[in-house]
Scaffold this motif. Sequence first.
Motif, PDB file in Angstrom:
ATOM      1  N   GLN A 143       0.836  -1.214   0.000  1.00 37.41           N
ATOM      2  CA  GLN A 143       0.000   0.000   0.000  1.00 37.41           C
ATOM      3  C   GLN A 143       0.866   1.257   0.000  1.00 37.41           C
ATOM      4  N   ARG A 144       1.975   1.190   0.747  1.00 44.58           N
ATOM      5  CA  ARG A 144       2.875   2.353   0.797  1.00 44.58           C
ATOM      6  C   ARG A 144       3.466   2.610  -0.597  1.00 44.58           C
ATOM      7  N   ALA A 145       3.921   1.548  -1.248  1.00 46.19           N
ATOM      8  CA  ALA A 145       4.503   1.710  -2.592  1.00 46.19           C
ATOM      9  C   ALA A 145       3.452   2.234  -3.562  1.00 46.19           C
ATOM     10  N   GLU A 146       2.256   1.687  -3.469  1.00 47.87           N
ATOM     11  CA  GLU A 146       1.193   2.117  -4.387  1.00 47.87           C
ATOM     12  C   GLU A 146       0.858   3.595  -4.180  1.00 47.87           C
ATOM     13  N   SER A 147       0.762   4.002  -2.918  1.00 48.74           N
ATOM     14  CA  SER A 147       0.387   5.400  -2.652  1.00 48.74           C
ATOM     15  C   SER A 147       1.492   6.358  -3.101  1.00 48.74           C
TER      16      SER A 147
END
Length: 283
Positions: A143-147
């Motif tokens: 989720q961190r990478a996606e955001s």
Amino acid sequence: MPLVCLTDFQAYAQDHLSKSTWDFIEGGADECFTRDDNIAAFKKIRLRPRYLRDVREVDTRTTIQGEEITAPICIAPTGFHCLVWPDGEMSTARAAQAAGICYITSTYASCTLEDIVATAPRGLKWFQLYVQSDRQLNKQVVQRAESLGFKALVITVDTPKTGNRRCDFRNELDLHMNLLLKDLRSPKEIDALTEVVAAVKGKMEVYLDGGIRTGNDVLKALALGAKCVFLGRPILWGLAYKGEHGVEEVLNIIKNEFHTSMTLTGCRSVAEIHQDLVQFSRL
Ligand SMILES: Cc1cc2nc3c(=O)[nH]c(=O)nc-3n(C[C@H](O)[C@H](O)[C@H](O)COP(=O)(O)O)c2cc1C
């Protein structure tokens, strides 16, 4: 003396890095057969050029996952770039952005994902994940990478256990991280490429890394069905030479070599690179 091919950068890196860092980036598992085979496999393939074509205009551009890149040559995930150059992955990301290609950031990047994105906000970036048994942790990282704008997730599946990296054991290299899931072998040899390409029947893009050192290697991989290739160690050699500018030089050299290989074999666009360029009788 100017550095004119990727192996010149390798020699420079060997002369200038500490022994333990050099062994870390160059080493393979056990007797390093896979690493060496990957390089040798490309040399065995012979090309069959097409002559008398109008090759005044040769276009190396292509797409991966729908995104345009300037050439089918991108950066494979490798960890710990700060061992090689002070601002590590930030330099790598800026060089990739300048070159207009994709950079796969490793789970084991030594800079934060936030810093990598901030320093090269326009560059195409994918994120490589070593799946951990803690599902919640995986979810948080993804989720961190996606955001942050990473456009794809690259899941490394060949690493149930770390390879037996003898040099690192001898040097007692300790990277202060959980390396249990890390594997630095390169098992994606060109020999397996045609089987994978046949199995997926055009339903997905196939990429190749491991052993790419020249523009001719890139052409051969594409002729055998790869959509794009990825460079691992050569990027670290460029980083060791001059950080961001060293990586840019490495990318420029191999892109120019690829352009020359396309021209000399009569390919005006990446779409014109076909299997019939390869002399299968001599494989
Ligand atoms: C120093 C080093 C670190 C690597 N770190 C990772 C990693 O973090 N994740 C990963 O999926 N592969 C990792 N790899 C494997 C590379 O992505 C690539 O498959 C390998 O280097 C083969 O390409 P090459 O012959 O161009 O070096 C690493 C390889 C090296 C040499």
